[in-house]
Scaffold this motif. Structure first.
Motif, PDB file in Angstrom:
ATOM      1  N   SER A  28       0.678  -1.172  -0.011  1.00 53.68           N
ATOM      2  CA  SER A  28       0.077   0.117   0.021  1.00 53.68           C
ATOM      3  C   SER A  28       0.867   1.199  -0.161  1.00 53.68           C
ATOM      4  N   GLY A  29       0.163   2.534  -0.237  1.00 58.84           N
ATOM      5  CA  GLY A  29       1.062   3.565  -0.205  1.00 58.84           C
ATOM      6  C   GLY A  29       1.336   4.128  -1.839  1.00 58.84           C
ATOM      7  N   TYR A  30       2.351   4.710  -1.845  1.00 64.21           N
ATOM      8  CA  TYR A  30       2.771   5.167  -3.178  1.00 64.21           C
ATOM      9  C   TYR A  30       4.328   5.342  -3.477  1.00 64.21           C
ATOM     10  N   ILE A  31       4.873   5.343  -4.528  1.00 69.98           N
ATOM     11  CA  ILE A  31       6.044   5.356  -4.880  1.00 69.98           C
ATOM     12  C   ILE A  31       6.375   6.739  -5.674  1.00 69.98           C
ATOM     13  N   SER A  32       7.725   7.303  -5.478  1.00 72.48           N
ATOM     14  CA  SER A  32       8.053   8.480  -6.195  1.00 72.48           C
ATOM     15  C   SER A  32       9.063   8.211  -7.028  1.00 72.48           C
ATOM     16  N   PHE A  33       9.234   8.494  -8.236  1.00 71.03           N
ATOM     17  CA  PHE A  33      10.290   8.570  -9.304  1.00 71.03           C
ATOM     18  C   PHE A  33      10.799  10.006  -9.570  1.00 71.03           C
ATOM     19  N   TYR A  34      12.106  10.039  -9.521  1.00 73.96           N
ATOM     20  CA  TYR A  34      12.456  11.786  -9.928  1.00 73.96           C
ATOM     21  C   TYR A  34      13.344  11.431 -10.989  1.00 73.96           C
ATOM     22  N   SER A  35      13.209  12.609 -12.107  1.00 75.19           N
ATOM     23  CA  SER A  35      13.868  12.679 -13.348  1.00 75.19           C
ATOM     24  C   SER A  35      15.429  13.162 -12.995  1.00 75.19           C
ATOM     25  N   ASN A  36      16.068  13.407 -14.037  1.00 77.00           N
ATOM     26  CA  ASN A  36      17.446  13.692 -13.857  1.00 77.00           C
ATOM     27  C   ASN A  36      17.591  15.125 -13.475  1.00 77.00           C
ATOM     28  N   LYS A  37      18.143  15.374 -12.342  1.00 74.89           N
ATOM     29  CA  LYS A  37      18.223  16.785 -11.728  1.00 74.89           C
ATOM     30  C   LYS A  37      18.919  17.900 -12.480  1.00 74.89           C
ATOM     31  N   THR A  43      11.013  16.418 -12.919  1.00 77.01           N
ATOM     32  CA  THR A  43       9.755  15.758 -13.132  1.00 77.01           C
ATOM     33  C   THR A  43       9.732  14.724 -11.925  1.00 77.01           C
ATOM     34  N   ILE A  44       8.407  14.652 -11.359  1.00 75.14           N
ATOM     35  CA  ILE A  44       8.313  13.713 -10.186  1.00 75.14           C
ATOM     36  C   ILE A  44       6.962  13.005 -10.779  1.00 75.14           C
ATOM     37  N   VAL A  45       7.629  11.518 -10.676  1.00 71.34           N
ATOM     38  CA  VAL A  45       6.237  10.516 -11.037  1.00 71.34           C
ATOM     39  C   VAL A  45       5.845   9.798  -9.878  1.00 71.34           C
ATOM     40  N   ARG A  46       4.611   9.910  -9.448  1.00 78.59           N
ATOM     41  CA  ARG A  46       4.125   9.317  -8.381  1.00 78.59           C
ATOM     42  C   ARG A  46       3.491   8.213  -8.812  1.00 78.59           C
ATOM     43  N   VAL A  47       3.500   7.160  -8.271  1.00 72.74           N
ATOM     44  CA  VAL A  47       2.556   5.835  -8.451  1.00 72.74           C
ATOM     45  C   VAL A  47       1.780   5.639  -7.080  1.00 72.74           C
ATOM     46  N   PHE A  48       0.364   5.714  -7.164  1.00 71.33           N
ATOM     47  CA  PHE A  48      -0.284   5.655  -6.066  1.00 71.33           C
ATOM     48  C   PHE A  48      -1.205   4.274  -6.606  1.00 71.33           C
ATOM     49  N   PHE A  49      -1.138   3.247  -5.400  1.00 67.56           N
ATOM     50  CA  PHE A  49      -2.139   2.064  -5.478  1.00 67.56           C
ATOM     51  C   PHE A  49      -3.365   2.233  -4.582  1.00 67.56           C
ATOM     52  N   VAL A  50      -4.481   2.263  -5.560  1.00 63.74           N
ATOM     53  CA  VAL A  50      -5.839   2.473  -4.968  1.00 63.74           C
ATOM     54  C   VAL A  50      -6.467   0.976  -4.488  1.00 63.74           C
ATOM     55  N   ILE A  55     -12.538   1.796  -1.676  1.00 67.14           N
ATOM     56  CA  ILE A  55     -12.242   2.713  -2.572  1.00 67.14           C
ATOM     57  C   ILE A  55     -12.400   3.948  -1.984  1.00 67.14           C
ATOM     58  N   GLU A  56     -13.518   4.212  -0.855  1.00 66.94           N
ATOM     59  CA  GLU A  56     -13.598   5.607  -0.588  1.00 66.94           C
ATOM     60  C   GLU A  56     -12.470   6.047   0.627  1.00 66.94           C
ATOM     61  N   GLU A  57     -12.093   5.044   1.385  1.00 69.37           N
ATOM     62  CA  GLU A  57     -11.116   5.351   2.180  1.00 69.37           C
ATOM     63  C   GLU A  57      -9.744   5.570   1.321  1.00 69.37           C
ATOM     64  N   SER A  58      -9.688   4.650   0.321  1.00 69.50           N
ATOM     65  CA  SER A  58      -8.284   4.611  -0.347  1.00 69.50           C
ATOM     66  C   SER A  58      -8.183   6.323  -1.239  1.00 69.50           C
ATOM     67  N   LEU A  59      -9.357   6.831  -1.780  1.00 74.74           N
ATOM     68  CA  LEU A  59      -9.348   7.866  -2.442  1.00 74.74           C
ATOM     69  C   LEU A  59      -9.079   9.032  -1.331  1.00 74.74           C
ATOM     70  N   GLU A  60      -9.638   8.948  -0.249  1.00 70.92           N
ATOM     71  CA  GLU A  60      -9.458  10.018   0.749  1.00 70.92           C
ATOM     72  C   GLU A  60      -7.854  10.103   1.097  1.00 70.92           C
ATOM     73  N   VAL A  61      -7.232   8.953   1.189  1.00 74.54           N
ATOM     74  CA  VAL A  61      -5.698   8.976   1.205  1.00 74.54           C
ATOM     75  C   VAL A  61      -5.119   9.715   0.015  1.00 74.54           C
ATOM     76  N   LEU A  62      -5.555   9.428  -1.004  1.00 80.81           N
ATOM     77  CA  LEU A  62      -5.068   9.902  -2.187  1.00 80.81           C
ATOM     78  C   LEU A  62      -5.172  11.588  -2.180  1.00 80.81           C
ATOM     79  N   LYS A  63      -6.429  11.992  -1.657  1.00 78.72           N
ATOM     80  CA  LYS A  63      -6.892  13.164  -1.694  1.00 78.72           C
ATOM     81  C   LYS A  63      -5.991  14.082  -0.736  1.00 78.72           C
ATOM     82  N   GLU A  64      -5.726  13.548   0.158  1.00 76.30           N
ATOM     83  CA  GLU A  64      -4.812  14.148   1.310  1.00 76.30           C
ATOM     84  C   GLU A  64      -3.504  14.288   0.687  1.00 76.30           C
TER      85      GLU A  64
END
Length: 70
Positions: A28-37, A43-50, A55-64
């Motif tokens: 659970s949670g999310y992952i972040s990837f960063y482009s060449n500085k 660019t920050i690419v975030r991957v979130f697992f719903v 779904i309601e609780e998961s989307l609230e976490v994403l919203k936060e």
């Protein structure tokens, strides 16, 4: 991932999010990837697992995360 990175460059946005359903193999949670500085715009690419079974609780976490920018 590469397509979203290309979109971020085309539309000049520093952060993009990919949403995937949560599975037993993925944590659970999310992952972040960063482009060449060394690029003009990082660019920050975030991957979130719903959690589609909660779904309601998961989307609230994403919203936060979106509101807090983390």
């Amino acid at each position: 991932m590469y397509q979203m990175y290309a979109y971020s460059k085309k539309y000049n946005t520093p952060e993009i999010w990919l949403l995937y359903p949560l599975t037993d193999e993925m944590d659970s949670g999310y992952i972040s990837f960063y482009s060449n500085k060394n690029e003009d715009i990082e660019t920050i690419v975030r991957v979130f697992f719903v959690d589609v079974s909660n779904i309601e609780e998961s989307l609230e976490v994403l919203k936060e995360k979106l509101i807090l920018g983390k």
